[in-house]
Design a protein around this motif. Structure first.
Motif, PDB file in Angstrom:
ATOM      1  N   GLY A   7       0.799  -1.521   0.085  1.00 36.36           N
ATOM      2  CA  GLY A   7      -0.071  -0.335  -0.229  1.00 36.36           C
ATOM      3  C   GLY A   7       0.604   1.349  -0.232  1.00 36.36           C
ATOM      4  N   ARG A   8       0.344   2.223  -0.436  1.00 35.78           N
ATOM      5  CA  ARG A   8       1.242   3.197  -0.316  1.00 35.78           C
ATOM      6  C   ARG A   8      -0.152   4.749  -0.315  1.00 35.78           C
ATOM      7  N   ASN A   9       0.474   6.119   0.281  1.00 35.47           N
ATOM      8  CA  ASN A   9      -0.365   7.606   0.363  1.00 35.47           C
ATOM      9  C   ASN A   9       0.364   8.354   0.347  1.00 35.47           C
ATOM     10  N   SER A  10       0.024   9.021  -0.234  1.00 31.35           N
ATOM     11  CA  SER A  10       0.285  10.295  -0.580  1.00 31.35           C
ATOM     12  C   SER A  10       1.364  11.129  -0.497  1.00 31.35           C
ATOM     13  N   LYS A  11       2.060  11.188   0.882  1.00 32.11           N
ATOM     14  CA  LYS A  11       3.460  10.865   1.383  1.00 32.11           C
ATOM     15  C   LYS A  11       3.832   9.753   0.538  1.00 32.11           C
ATOM     16  N   ARG A  12       4.205   9.525   0.146  1.00 32.12           N
ATOM     17  CA  ARG A  12       5.036   8.692  -0.491  1.00 32.12           C
ATOM     18  C   ARG A  12       5.347   7.353   0.494  1.00 32.12           C
ATOM     19  N   GLU A  13       4.851   7.571   0.998  1.00 31.01           N
ATOM     20  CA  GLU A  13       5.114   6.214   2.494  1.00 31.01           C
ATOM     21  C   GLU A  13       4.447   4.690   1.340  1.00 31.01           C
ATOM     22  N   LEU A  14       5.618   3.644   1.510  1.00 36.56           N
ATOM     23  CA  LEU A  14       6.048   2.506   1.472  1.00 36.56           C
ATOM     24  C   LEU A  14       5.829   1.450   1.936  1.00 36.56           C
ATOM     25  N   TYR A  15       4.245   0.811   2.493  1.00 37.43           N
ATOM     26  CA  TYR A  15       3.461  -0.676   3.525  1.00 37.43           C
ATOM     27  C   TYR A  15       3.919  -1.694   3.046  1.00 37.43           C
ATOM     28  N   PHE A  16       3.761  -2.937   3.584  1.00 34.96           N
ATOM     29  CA  PHE A  16       3.673  -4.339   2.726  1.00 34.96           C
ATOM     30  C   PHE A  16       3.371  -4.966   4.528  1.00 34.96           C
ATOM     31  N   SER A  17       2.297  -5.681   3.855  1.00 32.07           N
ATOM     32  CA  SER A  17       0.921  -6.575   4.668  1.00 32.07           C
ATOM     33  C   SER A  17       0.398  -8.035   4.351  1.00 32.07           C
ATOM     34  N   SER A  18       0.274  -8.676   4.859  1.00 36.02           N
ATOM     35  CA  SER A  18      -0.598  -9.852   4.854  1.00 36.02           C
ATOM     36  C   SER A  18      -1.932  -9.593   4.761  1.00 36.02           C
TER      37      SER A  18
END
Ligand code: M6R
Length: 602
Positions: free
Chosen positions: A180-191
């Protein structure tokens, strides 16, 4: 099983810690977090549940990888908890799955002088990666080394690493992984997708057989197909949009309820209409597929297997040849799939859509040409992708480990399809379900009934065994009730058809033995009453869930005031009783021992 949460963001350590709490339902015997601080990887691991943890201090970090464990290889200890660190500390790794050939790799690595510190199959992957890096004279783990090692692993494994160079690399095979990502260009990985909802605006699903690589130095994010080596288009889907489509409430709090399970049990009077709403066209397609099928199979595990069992039972009752496949015993059905299987249909139920035992049989059936109709509750799941026609249950997130509202939704789906096949009109069914919800609300609000259930539950805690009898329309309701009682209150509960009683089980009935009986006002009632008399004649105590009372009953649990959907309403008292019993005994209702919500390993 096991939950993975990783983040490249401001205060990634906090984001990951909070994210892990949201996916803890996947496994909760131990947890761990790796943070990248000043170019060095730091580890924090603990045994036990993460949700109760307070005052855990992490250094501030932008790159972080976390894991909650459901132990498969190696007991529950801090050392065996993930992440696992490379000996040169250049990467930290988490795994979800089982390395089936780990013994073979382990002995070779030991022969080569590798020193194992844990008892996990996961550390094999770390060892193989380090060996590969040595071989390629790499200081930093490369994508190709990661792929080479992954290809040596047997079994289904999803593996994520973070490196001191600020990279996240993730390979998925089997167990789900979303980015997933957000408008701050942060990136996430999740199950899972829902767990990321507080952190991201859009998401994509990494498919099995793909590797995703993110470089924090230039924010480059790429996905590659491992087999072909070709880049895959990166297309994020707005999270809101997808969830709206699925009509899923984002309410993942407990409200005023003491547990998610108790909340989800009560939500059952509110969400059944969602199973049918928006699905008119799909039901019409499913009906045609079933009508034209030479053979109908139904498939699921655990509670889902009871819902599919009941669906096959209902289809047989209207003259459709339907067979329930036990996923873990599927081999004995294979010969049935050899000729004309492309004319067969398999109806599959799964709350998560990620159950390994179920999905493996689905893949096998697909290869044989069987058409798959699935009913799933988790958006973006593997089972949805494998299906020819997929229904979203839309009962909202089910966060307690034991299935309640998802089970009821699945069972209702089976009742709806058999009702439509026997000529019921869609609109009439909507009205009927609406009325049933209303009656259920009245029933939940009836203090006398609810206090009676609580009192009976309290008495049951004094016993080690309980037998559950059902028959005909309530046979599978009995099996599901027994499973609920086992899972949360740990009482030994055995469900069977009342017809079986005198063929053996009656030997176990003696003075005071509690026997829970599910009685419908139908052609099976007389037989149920005979079984109840036989139990009473041997001193057994009968707790009867029925619409009307009878002098044969030691205790009576009154059902809602309706003749409709008795299969659904007769399960709810056991769901409630098991919660009350667990609370009385001081057990964790939402996270029972040894279980996990999503059983992604075989
Ligand atoms: O996610 P699924 O519906 O495929 O899960 C199937 C079973 O593992 C699940 O129903 C399990 O039996 C639950 N613990 C029941 O409460």
């Amino acid at each position: 099983m096991c939950g993975i949460y990783a983040s490249f963001s401001l205060n990634a350590e906090k984001r990951v810690f909070e994210g892990l709490k949201r996916i803890e339902y996947r496994g909760y015997d131990s947890w761990g977090v790796a943070t990248l601080v000043d170019g060095k990887l730091e580890l924090k691991k603990e045994v036990g549940k993460l949700s109760g943890q307070k005052n855990i201090k992490f250094a501030e970090s932008k790159l972080c990888l976390g894991h909650t464990r459901w132990a498969t290889h190696g007991e529950v200890t801090k050392i065996n908890a993930h992440p696992h660190l490379a000996k040169n500390k250049s990467f930290a790794l988490v795994q979800n799955g089982v390395v089936e050939n780990y013994q073979e790799h382990k002995s070779k690595l030991i022969d080569d002088g590798y020193n194992f510190i844990s008892k996990t199959d996961t550390e094999i992957i770390v060892g193989l990666l380090e060996k590969e890096m040595e071989h390629n004279s790499e200081k930093n783990l490369s994508t190709s080394s990661f792929i080479n090692v992954f290809n040596k692993l047997a079994g289904r494994n999803t593996v994520v690493v973070i490196t001191t160079q600020g990279r996240i690399m993730a390979i998925r095979d089997g167990s789900p992984l979303v980015v997933g990502r957000n408008s701050k260009r942060e990136l996430y990985f999740s199950s899972d997708v829902l767990s990321m909802s507080p952190d991201v605006d859009e998401y994509l699903v990494i498919n099995s057989g793909q590797i995703a690589v993110f470089n924090s130095s230039d924010s480059c994010f790429e996905i590659t197909d491992i087999k072909t080596g070709k880049r895959v288009g990166v297309e994020f889907i707005p999270l809101e949009h997808k969830l709206d489509l699925a009509n899923i409430t984002m309410d993942i709090g407990k409200d005023s309820y003491e547990s998610y399970m108790f909340k989800e049990i009560h939500e059952q009077s509110n969400m059944l209409l969602n199973v049918i709403r928006d699905s008119k066209q799909k039901f019409a397609v499913a009906v045609e597929m079933i009508k034209n099928a030479r053979q109908v199979f139904t498939l699921g595990c655990g509670s889902a297997s009871y819902a599919t069992g009941n669906t096959a039972y209902l289809l047989r009752k209207i003259g459709i040849l339907a067979l329930t496949v036990e996923a873990y015993e599927a081999n004995s059905y294979l010969e049935l799939l050899n000729n004309g299987s492309e004319k067969s249909v398999c109806i599959v139920f799964s709350q998560s859509g990620e159950t390994a035992d179920t999905n493996e049989v689905v893949e096998l059936m697909k290869r044989k040409g069987v058409k798959i109709i699935s009913v799933v509750n988790m958006p973006g799941s593997t089972l949805t992708q494998l299906s020819n026609l997929s229904f979203m249950l839309q009962v909202g997130p089910e966060l307690a480990v034991a299935s309640t509202k998802a089970f009821l939704g699945q069972a209702l789906w089976g009742i709806i399809i058999s009702d439509i096949l026997s000529g019921s009109k869609f609109n009439d069914l909507e009205i009927k379900i609406n009325e049933f919800e209303y009656k259920l609300k009245e029933w939940f609000a009836n203090k006398k009934i609810q206090n009676n259930i609580k009192k009976i539950a309290k008495n049951l805690t004094k016993h080690e065994h309980v037998f559950v009898l059902g028959r005909g329309d309530l046979y599978y309701a009995g099996l599901e009730s027994a499973l609920k009682l086992k899972e949360i209150s740990y009482i030994h509960a055995e469900g069977f058809s009342s017809g079986e009683l005198k063929h053996g089980v009656i030997a176990l009935i003696s003075k005071g033995t509690p026997v829970l009986c599910l009685v419908a006002e139908d052609e099976n009632k007389a037989n149920m009453l005979s079984a109840i008399s036989e139990v009473r004649a041997r001193g057994g105590k009968t707790i009867v869930i029925a619409k009307e009372n009878n002098e044969l009953y030691s205790n009576w649990i009154q059902l809602p005031d309706t003749n409709d959907y008795i299969f659904l309403s007769s399960i709810i008292p056991s769901q409630l009783m098991t919660c009350y019993m667990a609370v009385e005994k001081g057990y964790d209702v939402d996270k029972p021992r040894n279980l996990a919500k999503s059983v992604t390993v075989k």
